[in-house]
Design an enzyme around this catalytic site. Structure first.
Site, PDB file in Angstrom:
ATOM      1  N   LYS A  13       0.828  -1.211   0.000  1.00 24.41           N
ATOM      2  CA  LYS A  13       0.000   0.000   0.000  1.00 24.41           C
ATOM      3  C   LYS A  13       0.865   1.264   0.000  1.00 24.41           C
ATOM      4  O   LYS A  13       0.669   2.168  -0.808  1.00 24.41           O
ATOM      5  CB  LYS A  13      -0.945   0.023   1.225  1.00 24.41           C
ATOM      6  CG  LYS A  13      -1.866  -1.186   1.321  1.00 24.41           C
ATOM      7  CD  LYS A  13      -2.778  -1.103   2.533  1.00 24.41           C
ATOM      8  CE  LYS A  13      -2.081  -1.166   3.870  1.00 24.41           C
ATOM      9  NZ  LYS A  13      -1.386  -2.462   4.154  1.00 24.41           N
ATOM     10  N   ARG A  88      -9.860   0.547   8.573  1.00 19.90           N
ATOM     11  CA  ARG A  88      -9.408  -0.804   8.882  1.00 19.90           C
ATOM     12  C   ARG A  88     -10.461  -1.612   9.625  1.00 19.90           C
ATOM     13  O   ARG A  88     -10.220  -2.791   9.918  1.00 19.90           O
ATOM     14  CB  ARG A  88      -8.169  -0.705   9.767  1.00 19.90           C
ATOM     15  CG  ARG A  88      -6.868  -1.100   9.119  1.00 19.90           C
ATOM     16  CD  ARG A  88      -5.802  -0.885  10.160  1.00 19.90           C
ATOM     17  NE  ARG A  88      -4.589  -1.590   9.913  1.00 19.90           N
ATOM     18  CZ  ARG A  88      -3.517  -1.073   9.304  1.00 19.90           C
ATOM     19  NH1 ARG A  88      -3.556   0.137   8.829  1.00 19.90           N
ATOM     20  NH2 ARG A  88      -2.424  -1.782   9.186  1.00 19.90           N
ATOM     21  N   ARG A 127      11.483  -5.086   5.183  1.00 16.59           N
ATOM     22  CA  ARG A 127      11.147  -3.683   4.881  1.00 16.59           C
ATOM     23  C   ARG A 127      12.000  -2.681   5.666  1.00 16.59           C
ATOM     24  O   ARG A 127      12.260  -2.861   6.834  1.00 16.59           O
ATOM     25  CB  ARG A 127       9.671  -3.462   5.226  1.00 16.59           C
ATOM     26  CG  ARG A 127       9.286  -1.998   5.406  1.00 16.59           C
ATOM     27  CD  ARG A 127       7.815  -1.797   5.353  1.00 16.59           C
ATOM     28  NE  ARG A 127       7.070  -2.456   6.404  1.00 16.59           N
ATOM     29  CZ  ARG A 127       5.743  -2.542   6.410  1.00 16.59           C
ATOM     30  NH1 ARG A 127       5.033  -2.034   5.419  1.00 16.59           N
ATOM     31  NH2 ARG A 127       5.125  -3.148   7.395  1.00 16.59           N
ATOM     32  N   ARG A 161      10.818  -0.571  11.372  1.00 21.53           N
ATOM     33  CA  ARG A 161       9.719  -0.388  12.327  1.00 21.53           C
ATOM     34  C   ARG A 161       9.794  -1.395  13.461  1.00 21.53           C
ATOM     35  O   ARG A 161      10.099  -2.563  13.247  1.00 21.53           O
ATOM     36  CB  ARG A 161       8.383  -0.522  11.603  1.00 21.53           C
ATOM     37  CG  ARG A 161       8.015   0.726  10.824  1.00 21.53           C
ATOM     38  CD  ARG A 161       6.879   0.493   9.881  1.00 21.53           C
ATOM     39  NE  ARG A 161       5.749  -0.239  10.459  1.00 21.53           N
ATOM     40  CZ  ARG A 161       4.655  -0.518   9.803  1.00 21.53           C
ATOM     41  NH1 ARG A 161       4.516  -0.123   8.547  1.00 21.53           N
ATOM     42  NH2 ARG A 161       3.674  -1.173  10.375  1.00 21.53           N
ATOM     43  N   ARG A 172      -0.914  -9.051  13.415  1.00 17.83           N
ATOM     44  CA  ARG A 172      -1.373  -8.062  12.429  1.00 17.83           C
ATOM     45  C   ARG A 172      -2.163  -8.723  11.312  1.00 17.83           C
ATOM     46  O   ARG A 172      -3.160  -8.179  10.831  1.00 17.83           O
ATOM     47  CB  ARG A 172      -0.169  -7.287  11.890  1.00 17.83           C
ATOM     48  CG  ARG A 172       0.379  -6.323  12.949  1.00 17.83           C
ATOM     49  CD  ARG A 172       1.789  -5.872  12.664  1.00 17.83           C
ATOM     50  NE  ARG A 172       1.883  -5.108  11.439  1.00 17.83           N
ATOM     51  CZ  ARG A 172       3.038  -4.854  10.814  1.00 17.83           C
ATOM     52  NH1 ARG A 172       4.168  -5.303  11.295  1.00 17.83           N
ATOM     53  NH2 ARG A 172       3.035  -4.149   9.715  1.00 17.83           N
TER      54      ARG A 172
HETATM   55  P1  ADP Z   1       2.141  -1.895   3.223  1.00 22.53           P
HETATM   56  O1  ADP Z   1       2.158  -0.381   3.201  1.00 22.53           O
HETATM   57  O2  ADP Z   1       0.947  -2.464   2.531  1.00 22.53           O
HETATM   58  O3  ADP Z   1       2.315  -2.451   4.600  1.00 22.53           O
HETATM   59  P2  ADP Z   1       4.732  -1.654   1.865  1.00 22.53           P
HETATM   60  O4  ADP Z   1       4.417  -0.786   0.703  1.00 22.53           O
HETATM   61  O5  ADP Z   1       5.479  -1.044   2.997  1.00 22.53           O
HETATM   62  O6  ADP Z   1       3.394  -2.395   2.393  1.00 22.53           O
HETATM   63  O7  ADP Z   1       5.555  -2.906   1.309  1.00 22.53           O
HETATM   64  C1  ADP Z   1       6.117  -3.878   2.191  1.00 22.53           C
HETATM   65  C2  ADP Z   1       7.524  -4.263   1.699  1.00 22.53           C
HETATM   66  O8  ADP Z   1       7.428  -5.033   0.498  1.00 22.53           O
HETATM   67  C3  ADP Z   1       8.420  -3.069   1.360  1.00 22.53           C
HETATM   68  O9  ADP Z   1       9.741  -3.352   1.799  1.00 22.53           O
HETATM   69  C4  ADP Z   1       8.337  -2.951  -0.156  1.00 22.53           C
HETATM   70  O10 ADP Z   1       9.554  -2.459  -0.693  1.00 22.53           O
HETATM   71  C5  ADP Z   1       8.076  -4.384  -0.593  1.00 22.53           C
HETATM   72  N1  ADP Z   1       7.146  -4.475  -1.742  1.00 22.53           N
HETATM   73  C6  ADP Z   1       6.065  -3.688  -1.973  1.00 22.53           C
HETATM   74  N2  ADP Z   1       5.409  -4.076  -3.096  1.00 22.53           N
HETATM   75  C7  ADP Z   1       6.091  -5.158  -3.573  1.00 22.53           C
HETATM   76  C8  ADP Z   1       5.905  -6.020  -4.727  1.00 22.53           C
HETATM   77  N3  ADP Z   1       4.898  -5.843  -5.585  1.00 22.53           N
HETATM   78  N4  ADP Z   1       6.805  -7.014  -4.888  1.00 22.53           N
HETATM   79  C9  ADP Z   1       7.834  -7.199  -4.028  1.00 22.53           C
HETATM   80  N5  ADP Z   1       8.051  -6.435  -2.934  1.00 22.53           N
HETATM   81  C10 ADP Z   1       7.193  -5.412  -2.709  1.00 22.53           C
HETATM   82  P1  ADP Z   2       0.865  -2.037   7.694  1.00 16.56           P
HETATM   83  O1  ADP Z   2       0.451  -1.394   6.420  1.00 16.56           O
HETATM   84  O2  ADP Z   2       2.164  -2.732   7.603  1.00 16.56           O
HETATM   85  O3  ADP Z   2      -0.210  -2.874   8.310  1.00 16.56           O
HETATM   86  P2  ADP Z   2       0.494   0.509   9.120  1.00 16.56           P
HETATM   87  O4  ADP Z   2       1.642   1.427   9.106  1.00 16.56           O
HETATM   88  O5  ADP Z   2      -0.654   0.813   8.243  1.00 16.56           O
HETATM   89  O6  ADP Z   2       1.103  -0.940   8.806  1.00 16.56           O
HETATM   90  O7  ADP Z   2      -0.044   0.340  10.603  1.00 16.56           O
HETATM   91  C1  ADP Z   2       0.811   0.034  11.685  1.00 16.56           C
HETATM   92  C2  ADP Z   2      -0.019  -0.121  12.958  1.00 16.56           C
HETATM   93  O8  ADP Z   2      -0.648   1.126  13.262  1.00 16.56           O
HETATM   94  C3  ADP Z   2      -1.151  -1.136  12.884  1.00 16.56           C
HETATM   95  O9  ADP Z   2      -0.726  -2.451  13.161  1.00 16.56           O
HETATM   96  C4  ADP Z   2      -2.110  -0.585  13.948  1.00 16.56           C
HETATM   97  O10 ADP Z   2      -1.665  -0.892  15.257  1.00 16.56           O
HETATM   98  C5  ADP Z   2      -1.957   0.924  13.768  1.00 16.56           C
HETATM   99  N1  ADP Z   2      -2.940   1.473  12.799  1.00 16.56           N
HETATM  100  C6  ADP Z   2      -2.655   2.065  11.595  1.00 16.56           C
HETATM  101  N2  ADP Z   2      -3.776   2.453  10.978  1.00 16.56           N
HETATM  102  C7  ADP Z   2      -4.808   2.098  11.789  1.00 16.56           C
HETATM  103  C8  ADP Z   2      -6.229   2.182  11.703  1.00 16.56           C
HETATM  104  N3  ADP Z   2      -6.841   2.742  10.623  1.00 16.56           N
HETATM  105  N4  ADP Z   2      -6.962   1.687  12.734  1.00 16.56           N
HETATM  106  C9  ADP Z   2      -6.388   1.135  13.805  1.00 16.56           C
HETATM  107  N5  ADP Z   2      -5.061   0.985  13.953  1.00 16.56           N
HETATM  108  C10 ADP Z   2      -4.263   1.464  12.950  1.00 16.56           C
END
Ligand code: ADP
Ligand code: ADP
Ligand code: ZN
Length: 216
Positions: A13, A88, A127, A161, A172
Site C-alpha cells: 500500500k 481498517r 522492509r 519499524r 497483524r
Molecule cells: P504496506 O504499506 O501495505 O504495509 P509496503 O508498501 O510497505 O506495504 O511494502 C512492504 C515491503 O514489500 C516493502 O519493503 C516494499 O519495498 C516491498 N514491496 C512492496 N510491493 C512489492 C511487490 N509488488 N513485490 C515485491 N516487494 C514489494
Molecule cells: P501495515 O500497512 O504494515 O499494516 P500501518 O503502518 O498501516 O502498517 O499500521 C501500523 C499499525 O498502526 C497497525 O498495526 C495498527 O496498530 C496501527 N494502525 C494504523 N492504521 C490504523 C487504523 N486505521 N486503525 C487502527 N489501527 C491502525
C-alpha cells in the site's frame, strides 16, 4: 481523486501510494505513519497507541477517525488523497462515509491489493525506509541503486519499524482477516471496489492500478 488502498500489512500500500501521489498530484494519508509520528513525539495519542501497535493490534476507532477527519480538512488535500491503512474496521468505514458526506466529498475508488499471506511475512521482515525522506525499500525486493544510499534524497540513515518482526506479524495478519477483510464486501456492495494483483512485480502493480482507475 480520492482513493482507498485496501490490503494486508506488507501488501504494498505504502509503496504504491508513494507512486500514485506523483502521478495524480494527490497526497498520501497513512494512519500508520501519523500514529508513528505521534508515538515518536510522545503526544497523548502516541502514548495510547504505542503498546497497541507494538502488539500488532488495532488502535481504537475514535483515535484514527479523529486524526483522518482533521487531516482531510487541510489545504493540501483539496486536490484529493490516497488513504493508506484507513479504514481498517467496519466502524471506521462507516465513520468515513459519514464524514465525506458531511464534507460534500466523494470517494472515487477502493483498490484491493491481493497478496497471499505466505508472501507477507518476508515482505514485512525485509522492509526499511529512508530516515530522511521516507522512501521505502526492501532487503531483497527493492534495494537502493547504490548500497546504503537513498535513491531519492541521497540520505544514508534508514529505519526499521518496531512492529516489523515475526511475532507481531501474526497478530497483524489476524487483525486484518478478522477486522479489515469485511470491508471488501462493504465496498463491493457500494460498487466502488477494484482489485489488482499485489503479488506482481512493483512496476506491474502500479501499471494495473492506473489501468483499473482509468477503466473506472
Ligand atoms: P504496506 O504499506 O501495505 O504495509 P509496503 O508498501 O510497505 O506495504 O511494502 C512492504 C515491503 O514489500 C516493502 O519493503 C516494499 O519495498 C516491498 N514491496 C512492496 N510491493 C512489492 C511487490 N509488488 N513485490 C515485491 N516487494 C514489494
Ligand atoms: P501495515 O500497512 O504494515 O499494516 P500501518 O503502518 O498501516 O502498517 O499500521 C501500523 C499499525 O498502526 C497497525 O498495526 C495498527 O496498530 C496501527 N494502525 C494504523 N492504521 C490504523 C487504523 N486505521 N486503525 C487502527 N489501527 C491502525
Ligand atoms: Zn531518502
Amino acid at each position: 481523486m480520492r482513493l482507498i488502498l485496501l490490503g494486508p500489512p506488507g501488501a504494498g500500500k505504502g509503496t504504491q501510494a508513494q507512486r500514485l501521489t506523483d502521478s495524480y498530484n494527490i497526497v498520501q494519508l497513512s494512519t500508520g505513519d501519523m500514529l508513528r509520528a505521534a508515538v515518536a513525539a510522545g503526544t497523548k495519542v502516541g502514548l495510547r497507541a504505542k503498546t497497541v501497535m507494538e502488539a500488532g493490534d488495532l488502535v481504537s476507532d475514535d483515535i484514527v477517525v479523529d486524526i483522518i477527519s482533521d487531516r482531510i480538512d487541510q489545504e493540501d488535500c483539496k486536490n484529493g488523497f490516497i488513504l493508506d491503512g484507513f479504514p481498517r474496521t467496519l466502524a471506521q468505514a462507516e465513520a468515513l462515509e459519514q464524514m465525506l458526506t458531511e464534507k460534500s466529498l466523494r470517494l472515487d475508488a477502493v483498490i484491493e491489493m491481493q497478496v497471499d499471506d505466505a508472501l507477507l511475512t518476508d515482505r514485512i521482515i525485509g522492509r526499511y525506509t529512508c530516515a530522511g525522506c521516507g522512501a521505502g525499500y526492501h532487503d531483497k525486493n527493492l534495494r537502493p541503486k547504490a548500497a546504503g544510499v537513498c535513491d531519492k534524497c541521497g540520505g544514508t540513515d534508514f529505519n526499521r519499524r518496531a512492529d516489523d518482526n515475526a511475532e507481531t506479524v501474526t497478530s497483524r495478519l489476524k487483525a486484518y482477516h478478522e477486522q479489515t477483510a469485511p470491508l471488501l464486501p462493504f465496498y463491493r456492495q457500494r460498487g466502488c471496489l477494484l482489485a489488482v494483483d499485489g503479488m506482481a512485480e512493483i512496476n506491474e502493480v502500479t501499471r494495473q492500478m492506473k489501468a483499473v482507475l482509468e477503466a473506472g
